[in-house]
Design a protein around this motif. Sequence first.
Motif, PDB file in Angstrom:
ATOM      1  N   SER A   1       2.655  -5.344  -9.378  1.00 43.34           N
ATOM      2  CA  SER A   1       1.713  -5.068  -8.295  1.00 43.34           C
ATOM      3  C   SER A   1       0.845  -3.855  -8.630  1.00 43.34           C
ATOM      4  O   SER A   1      -0.372  -3.868  -8.402  1.00 43.34           O
ATOM      5  CB  SER A   1       2.468  -4.834  -6.987  1.00 43.34           C
ATOM      6  OG  SER A   1       1.587  -4.506  -5.935  1.00 43.34           O
ATOM      7  N   TYR A   2       1.463  -2.819  -9.186  1.00 39.48           N
ATOM      8  CA  TYR A   2       0.704  -1.619  -9.548  1.00 39.48           C
ATOM      9  C   TYR A   2      -0.355  -1.934 -10.603  1.00 39.48           C
ATOM     10  O   TYR A   2      -1.492  -1.459 -10.518  1.00 39.48           O
ATOM     11  CB  TYR A   2       1.651  -0.538 -10.072  1.00 39.48           C
ATOM     12  CG  TYR A   2       0.928   0.626 -10.715  1.00 39.48           C
ATOM     13  CD1 TYR A   2       0.258   1.562  -9.944  1.00 39.48           C
ATOM     14  CD2 TYR A   2       0.888   0.765 -12.114  1.00 39.48           C
ATOM     15  CE1 TYR A   2      -0.438   2.613 -10.526  1.00 39.48           C
ATOM     16  CE2 TYR A   2       0.203   1.815 -12.701  1.00 39.48           C
ATOM     17  CZ  TYR A   2      -0.459   2.729 -11.906  1.00 39.48           C
ATOM     18  OH  TYR A   2      -1.151   3.762 -12.485  1.00 39.48           O
ATOM     19  N   HIS A   3      -0.002  -2.736 -11.597  1.00 43.46           N
ATOM     20  CA  HIS A   3      -0.931  -3.092 -12.675  1.00 43.46           C
ATOM     21  C   HIS A   3      -1.869  -4.239 -12.284  1.00 43.46           C
ATOM     22  O   HIS A   3      -2.676  -4.664 -13.120  1.00 43.46           O
ATOM     23  CB  HIS A   3      -0.150  -3.477 -13.933  1.00 43.46           C
ATOM     24  CG  HIS A   3       0.563  -2.337 -14.589  1.00 43.46           C
ATOM     25  ND1 HIS A   3      -0.097  -1.246 -15.103  1.00 43.46           N
ATOM     26  CD2 HIS A   3       1.895  -2.122 -14.808  1.00 43.46           C
ATOM     27  CE1 HIS A   3       0.775  -0.396 -15.623  1.00 43.46           C
ATOM     28  NE2 HIS A   3       1.988  -0.903 -15.452  1.00 43.46           N
ATOM     29  N   GLU A   4      -1.703  -4.749 -11.057  1.00 49.59           N
ATOM     30  CA  GLU A   4      -2.543  -5.848 -10.566  1.00 49.59           C
ATOM     31  C   GLU A   4      -2.438  -7.079 -11.466  1.00 49.59           C
ATOM     32  O   GLU A   4      -3.432  -7.725 -11.800  1.00 49.59           O
ATOM     33  CB  GLU A   4      -4.002  -5.401 -10.435  1.00 49.59           C
ATOM     34  CG  GLU A   4      -4.189  -4.258  -9.445  1.00 49.59           C
ATOM     35  CD  GLU A   4      -5.642  -3.842  -9.312  1.00 49.59           C
ATOM     36  OE1 GLU A   4      -6.464  -4.240 -10.165  1.00 49.59           O
ATOM     37  OE2 GLU A   4      -5.958  -3.124  -8.350  1.00 49.59           O
TER      38      GLU A   4
ATOM     39  N   LEU B   1       9.718   2.311 -11.692  1.00 54.79           N
ATOM     40  CA  LEU B   1       9.203   1.111 -11.032  1.00 54.79           C
ATOM     41  C   LEU B   1       9.101  -0.023 -12.042  1.00 54.79           C
ATOM     42  O   LEU B   1       8.539   0.136 -13.121  1.00 54.79           O
ATOM     43  CB  LEU B   1       7.827   1.383 -10.425  1.00 54.79           C
ATOM     44  CG  LEU B   1       7.771   2.303  -9.204  1.00 54.79           C
ATOM     45  CD1 LEU B   1       6.323   2.495  -8.762  1.00 54.79           C
ATOM     46  CD2 LEU B   1       8.607   1.773  -8.057  1.00 54.79           C
TER      47      LEU B   1
ATOM     48  N   VAL C   1       6.680   4.470 -14.002  1.00 56.99           N
ATOM     49  CA  VAL C   1       6.462   3.032 -13.942  1.00 56.99           C
ATOM     50  C   VAL C   1       6.315   2.516 -15.363  1.00 56.99           C
ATOM     51  O   VAL C   1       5.814   3.222 -16.243  1.00 56.99           O
ATOM     52  CB  VAL C   1       5.213   2.700 -13.092  1.00 56.99           C
ATOM     53  CG1 VAL C   1       3.959   3.335 -13.689  1.00 56.99           C
ATOM     54  CG2 VAL C   1       5.031   1.190 -12.956  1.00 56.99           C
TER      55      VAL C   1
ATOM     56  N   ILE D   1       0.656   7.962  -7.576  1.00 55.22           N
ATOM     57  CA  ILE D   1       0.355   6.899  -6.623  1.00 55.22           C
ATOM     58  C   ILE D   1       0.500   7.474  -5.220  1.00 55.22           C
ATOM     59  O   ILE D   1       1.588   7.870  -4.815  1.00 55.22           O
ATOM     60  CB  ILE D   1       1.301   5.693  -6.789  1.00 55.22           C
ATOM     61  CG1 ILE D   1       1.296   5.176  -8.229  1.00 55.22           C
ATOM     62  CG2 ILE D   1       0.894   4.572  -5.841  1.00 55.22           C
ATOM     63  CD1 ILE D   1       2.278   4.042  -8.483  1.00 55.22           C
TER      64      ILE D   1
ATOM     65  N   SER E   1       7.228  -4.437  -8.455  1.00 51.51           N
ATOM     66  CA  SER E   1       6.530  -3.186  -8.134  1.00 51.51           C
ATOM     67  C   SER E   1       5.567  -2.800  -9.248  1.00 51.51           C
ATOM     68  O   SER E   1       4.444  -2.365  -8.994  1.00 51.51           O
ATOM     69  CB  SER E   1       7.552  -2.069  -7.898  1.00 51.51           C
ATOM     70  OG  SER E   1       8.340  -2.331  -6.749  1.00 51.51           O
ATOM     71  N   ALA E   2       5.999  -2.954 -10.497  1.00 43.78           N
ATOM     72  CA  ALA E   2       5.133  -2.639 -11.639  1.00 43.78           C
ATOM     73  C   ALA E   2       4.009  -3.662 -11.756  1.00 43.78           C
ATOM     74  O   ALA E   2       2.855  -3.308 -12.031  1.00 43.78           O
ATOM     75  CB  ALA E   2       5.949  -2.600 -12.928  1.00 43.78           C
TER      76      ALA E   2
ATOM     77  N   TYR F   1      11.107  -2.314  -3.136  1.00 45.74           N
ATOM     78  CA  TYR F   1      10.711  -1.492  -4.282  1.00 45.74           C
ATOM     79  C   TYR F   1      11.701  -1.784  -5.409  1.00 45.74           C
ATOM     80  O   TYR F   1      12.898  -1.558  -5.272  1.00 45.74           O
ATOM     81  CB  TYR F   1      10.733  -0.012  -3.910  1.00 45.74           C
ATOM     82  CG  TYR F   1       9.703   0.342  -2.864  1.00 45.74           C
ATOM     83  CD1 TYR F   1       8.406   0.658  -3.220  1.00 45.74           C
ATOM     84  CD2 TYR F   1      10.029   0.330  -1.515  1.00 45.74           C
ATOM     85  CE1 TYR F   1       7.446   0.968  -2.258  1.00 45.74           C
ATOM     86  CE2 TYR F   1       9.087   0.641  -0.551  1.00 45.74           C
ATOM     87  CZ  TYR F   1       7.803   0.958  -0.928  1.00 45.74           C
ATOM     88  OH  TYR F   1       6.865   1.261   0.034  1.00 45.74           O
TER      89      TYR F   1
ATOM     90  N   MET G   1       3.660   3.966  -0.975  1.00 42.82           N
ATOM     91  CA  MET G   1       4.497   4.373  -2.090  1.00 42.82           C
ATOM     92  C   MET G   1       5.569   5.329  -1.574  1.00 42.82           C
ATOM     93  O   MET G   1       5.392   5.977  -0.541  1.00 42.82           O
ATOM     94  CB  MET G   1       3.640   5.033  -3.178  1.00 42.82           C
ATOM     95  CG  MET G   1       4.407   5.457  -4.435  1.00 42.82           C
ATOM     96  SD  MET G   1       5.612   4.246  -5.055  1.00 42.82           S
ATOM     97  CE  MET G   1       4.589   2.802  -5.308  1.00 42.82           C
TER      98      MET G   1
ATOM     99  N   LYS H   1       0.800  -1.218   0.000  1.00 42.84           N
ATOM    100  CA  LYS H   1       0.000   0.000   0.000  1.00 42.84           C
ATOM    101  C   LYS H   1       0.837   1.274   0.000  1.00 42.84           C
ATOM    102  O   LYS H   1       0.382   2.303  -0.449  1.00 42.84           O
ATOM    103  CB  LYS H   1      -0.931  -0.019   1.222  1.00 42.84           C
ATOM    104  CG  LYS H   1      -1.906  -1.182   1.226  1.00 42.84           C
ATOM    105  CD  LYS H   1      -2.722  -1.195   2.495  1.00 42.84           C
ATOM    106  CE  LYS H   1      -3.659  -2.387   2.544  1.00 42.84           C
ATOM    107  NZ  LYS H   1      -4.419  -2.456   3.800  1.00 42.84           N
TER     108      LYS H   1
END
Length: 239
Positions: free
Chosen positions: A122-125, A115, A178, A171, A119-120, A134, A103, A101
Amino acid sequence: MLVTFLPRLVLYKKDWKSQCLLDEPIFFLKTTAYFKICCNFAVLIAYIMTIAEFISKNGGYISSSEAKEASLYDYLLNSVRRGEVVRVRRGKYAMNDSLAKQMIDVERLVPGGVLCLYSAWSYHELTTQIPLSYYIAVERTRRVTLPEFPPIQLRYMTRKAYKLGIQEVEIEGFIVKVYDLEKSVCDAIKYRNKIGIDVSSEILRSYLARKDRNITRLYEYASQLRVGKKIDELIKFML
């Protein structure tokens, strides 16, 4: 009146004592066990909250020495065993859910950093895995001095691979660079032997199930990163 009342009061008290005396051992054991359970539960909640609050106020991390100074070291070890806290490096710990959660100001810590990888993803799910560090990409020719906190994993890339697919997003109040969706998927295939086939396959499946995918761009990136043939094989296998 008072004289007649007092003997009755004393007699009542004696009768009450004698009546409870028979059940006293059982009553005592039950009460003691219940009290211990309540106390243990209260202590458990208290130390979890204390650890969580300490980590939150301490920038998201706690060290072994800090835990000892705050008399929280035993609680910290118990939290690690229970999975509430994870070790991000030797002697450094963080809340398990906070890593997904929080950043950081990437540009301030690693100017020009992007990123990437976990990390990328996770950001893009694209994956359910929570990154313990990180992951930041920089050009291969750069030399970067990292701070002790937060935990950062650098990935050195060629200029061509580094420049490909960079986007800027906001973020949690930070403007960070990213890699876009397609570049992130290509990196998963490129580093499949390091991250594991299961992880790379999960990322590709998640990507193919999305409505915002851009297959044309994916193949363009894959061609430049020399993973086009492998992606084509995997896509045909999954479809």
